[in-house]
Design an enzyme around this catalytic site. Structure first.
Site, PDB file in Angstrom:
ATOM      1  N   ASP A  40     -32.073 -11.264  27.301  1.00  0.00           N
ATOM      2  CA  ASP A  40     -31.166 -10.878  26.220  1.00  0.00           C
ATOM      3  C   ASP A  40     -29.699 -11.047  26.599  1.00  0.00           C
ATOM      4  O   ASP A  40     -28.826 -10.299  26.161  1.00  0.00           O
ATOM      5  CB  ASP A  40     -31.425  -9.421  25.776  1.00  0.00           C
ATOM      6  CG  ASP A  40     -32.882  -9.201  25.432  1.00  0.00           C
ATOM      7  OD1 ASP A  40     -33.490 -10.126  24.869  1.00  0.00           O
ATOM      8  OD2 ASP A  40     -33.417  -8.127  25.722  1.00  0.00           O
ATOM      9  N   HIS A  68     -34.509 -14.714  20.576  1.00  0.00           N
ATOM     10  CA  HIS A  68     -33.197 -15.341  20.743  1.00  0.00           C
ATOM     11  C   HIS A  68     -32.453 -15.351  19.410  1.00  0.00           C
ATOM     12  O   HIS A  68     -32.964 -15.868  18.418  1.00  0.00           O
ATOM     13  CB  HIS A  68     -33.352 -16.773  21.279  1.00  0.00           C
ATOM     14  CG  HIS A  68     -33.986 -16.808  22.646  1.00  0.00           C
ATOM     15  ND1 HIS A  68     -34.258 -17.970  23.306  1.00  0.00           N
ATOM     16  CD2 HIS A  68     -34.378 -15.808  23.471  1.00  0.00           C
ATOM     17  CE1 HIS A  68     -34.801 -17.684  24.485  1.00  0.00           C
ATOM     18  NE2 HIS A  68     -34.898 -16.384  24.602  1.00  0.00           N
TER      19      HIS A  68
END
Ligand code: GDP
Ligand code: IMO
Ligand code: MG
Length: 456
Positions: A40, A68
Site C-alpha cells: 500500500d 492498487h
C-alpha cells in the site's frame, strides 16, 4: 547492422551505440515497480504515471489480495488482479504465470472499473493471460478463512490474511496438485476429475469446508469461452515482446518486500515472491531484461494484518497518520497500522531489489507535524544490530534508534516542483536519499495523477 531482423544498432568508430531501453542482444528492457515496505505504498499511482505511454503492462505475482488505487480525473479505480496500467487505453495488459487468478473476481473487478470511467470498455480485448497461471477456486478462499480460524483457536493469533485464497492456492501449486488456466481450456472432463481430487483433498484437510463441486465446475465452465481469446503461452508472448520492435514494458509488483515469502517478516507474509526475482519467474523472462527497478516508499510506514512493526506508533501520531492518510485497506477495508518511516527496513528491501530510484509517496500526509522521526538503526540488548532480523520474536524486541527531523508545517499538496517544497521537506527527502544511497525520482503530494513531483 540489422540484428534479430528488426532491431538496428549503429557502430561508429568501432563503438556500439546502444540506445536504451533496447539493447542489441538482450532485447527490450523492462521497467519494474515494487513495494519497499509492507504494501500500500502507492504502487498503483506510480504505475499509472509510467503506464501512460507503455505498450505492455504486466503483473507477475500475487492475486487479488493486492489493492492498487489509481485516481484519474477525480475517478478512483481499484485494481486487484488486473495490471493498473490497463487504464492506458493503448496498452496491452499481461497477467503472467506467477499470478494466481480467481476468475469470478477478475471479471467482477474489470466490469466494476469499466463502469466508472472511459477507456476500459475494451479491457477484454487488451488482456492477455498466461496459460501457466494457477487458478484460485472458491474452496481455496474458504480454506483461507478456515486456516485463519484454526490459527486463532490453536495459536491464539491468526495472520490477518485477505482471505482471497492466496496461501491455499500457492500451497496447491507447490504440492503439484494445482490446476492452471491451460488445464481449464484443454479437456474439461480431465479438468473436472483433477478438480474433484483437489476438492476432496481440501475436504479431508478441513472437514467443515463445504464445496459444491458440481456448481463450481459449472461456473468454471462458463468462463472457458470468455477467456479463450485472452489466453496465450506466456513465455512466447514475453519473448516476442522483448525481442520484437522497441516496446515500453512495465511490471507492476503486488504486495511488497516485507511481505515476500522468502525475505518478508515470515510467517506474517503473503505466499509469493514480491521482490525482483518474482519478475523473472512470474513472467518467464531473463534477468538481463530487467531495467529500471523503482521502489515505492511511503513517507511513513503502514501495515495491514498481524506481525512485527518496530516503528509502529500506537498513540496520537499513529492515529493522525491513519486518519490523514486515510489508511484503510483497498481489498479488505481494514484499518492500517501506522508508524514512522523505517529506513532499516527500506534499506533491507533495497539490498534485495537493487532499486535504481525511488518514488516517495504521501509526503503531504506529514504536512502538519512539528517534528518527524525516522528509524535509522535497531538495537538489541543495548547493542546496535547491523542487520534486519529474520526471526519475528527478535524483530519484536528490537528498539528503534530515531533521527528527529524538523517538520515543515506547510501544505504541500499544490507543490509541483522540488524547488517549491519547504526547506524542511527537501531535507527530509535528501536524508532518505543519503541514507539509502538511492535517488528519489518522484515525490507524491496527493492522490491524483498530477500530484507527483518529478525530480529528474
Ligand atoms: P498500492 O497497493 O501500493 O497501490 O497502494 P494503495 O492504493 O493500496 O494505497 C495507497 C493509497 O494512498 C491510495 O488511496 C492512493 O490513492 C493514496 N496515495 C498514493 N499516493 C499518494 C500521495 O502522494 N498522497 C496522498 N495523499 N495519497 C496518495
Ligand atoms: P498491495 O499490492 C498490504 C498482507 C495481508 C496479510 C498478509 C497475508 O495492495 O500492496 P494474504 O491474503 O496475501 O495471504 O495475506 O499479507 N497483504 C497485504 N498488505 N498490501 C497488500 O497488497 C497486501 N497483500 C497481502 O494483510 O497481513
Ligand atoms: Mg494496496
Amino acid at each position: 547492422m540489422a540484428l534479430n531482423g528488426t532491431a538496428t544498432v549503429e557502430i561508429i568508430n568501432g563503438e556500439l551505440l546502444d540506445s536504451s531501453p533496447r539493447s542489441a542482444d538482450i532485447g527490450n528492457k523492462v521497467t519494474v515497480v515494487l513495494g519497499a515496505q509492507w504494501g500500500d505504498e502507492g504502487k498503483g499511482k506510480v504505475v499509472d504515471l509510467l503506464a501512460q505511454d507503455a505498450d505492455i503492462v504486466c503483473r507477475c505475482q500475487g492475486g487479488n489480495n493486492a489493492g492498487h488505487t489509481v485516481v484519474v480525473d477525480s475517478v478512483e479505480y481499484d485494481f486487484h488482479l488486473l495490471p493498473s496500467g490497463i487504464i492506458n487505453p493503448k496498452a496491452i495488459a499481461f497477467i503472467g504465470n506467477g499470478v494466481v487468478i480467481h476468475l469470478p473476481g477478475l471479471f467482477e473487478e474489470a466490469e466494476k472499473n469499466a463502469k466508472k470511467g472511459k477507456g476500459l470498455e475494451d479491457w477484454d480485448k487488451r488482456l492477455i493471460i498466461s496459460d501457466r497461471a494457477h487458478i484460485v477456486f472458491d474452496f481455496h478462499q474458504a480454506a483461507d478463512g478456515i486456516q485463519e480460524q484454526q490459527r486463532q483457536q490453536q495459536a491464539g493469533k491468526n495472520l490477518g490474511t485477505t482471505k482471497k485464497g492466496i496461501g491455499p492456492v500457492y500451497s496447491s501449486k507447490a504440492a503439484r496438485s494445482g490446476l492452471r488456466i491451460c488445464d481449464l481450456l484443454a479437456d474439461f472432463q480431465d479438468f473436472s476429475e483433477r478438480f474433484k481430487v483437489l476438492a476432496n483433498q481440501h475436504k479431508a484437510m478441513y472437514p467443515t469446508l463445504e464445496i459444491n463441486v458440481e456448481e463450481e465446475l459449472e461456473k468454471l465452465k462458463s468462463y472457458v469461452n470468455r477467456i479463450k481469446p485472452m489466453v496465450k503461452d506466456g513465455v512466447y508472448f514475453m519473448y516476442e515482446a522483448l525481442h520484437g520492435p522497441q516496446k515500453k514494458i512495465l511490471v507492476e509488483g503486488a504486495n511488497a518486500a516485507l511481505l515476500d515469502i522468502d525475505f518478508g517478516t515470515y510467517p506474517f507474509v503473503t505466499s509469493s515472491n514480491c521482490t525482483v526475482g518474482g519478475v523473472c519467474t512470474g513472467l518467464g523472462m531473463p534477468p538481463q531484461n530487467v531495467g529500471e527497478v523503482y521502489g515505492v516508499v511511503k513517507a511513513y510506514t503502514t501495515r495491514v494484518g498481524i506481525g512485527a512493526f518496530p516503528t509502529e506508533q500506537s498513540d496520537e501520531i499513529g492515529q493522525l497518520l491513519q486518519t490523514r492518510g486515510k489508511e484503510f485497506g483497498v481489498t479488505t477495508g481494514r484499518k492500517r497500522r501506522c508508524g514512522w518511516l523505517d529506513l532499516v527496513l527500506v534499506k533491507y528491501a533495497h539490498m534485495i531489489n537493487g532499486f535504481t530510484a525511488l518514488a516517495l509517496t504521501k509526503l503531504d500526509i506529514l504536512d502538519v507535524l512539528e517534528e518527524i522521526k525516522v528509524g535509522v538503526a535497531y538495537t538489541l540488548d543495548g547493542k546496535t544490530i547491523p542487520y534486519f532480523p529474520a526471526n519475528q520474536e527478535v524483530l519484536n524486541k528490537v528498539e528503534v534508534q530515531y533521527e528527529i527531523l524538523p517538520g515543515w508545517n506547510t501544505d504541500t499538496s499544490n507543490v509541483r516542483t522540488f524547488e517549491d517544497l519547504p526547506e524542511e521537506a527537501k531535507k527530509y527527502v535528501r536524508f532518505i536519499e543519503n541514507y539509502l544511497s538511492v535517488p528519489v525520482k518522484w515525490i507524491g503530494v496527493g492522490k491524483s495523477r498530477e500530484s507527483m513531483i518529478q525530480l529528474f
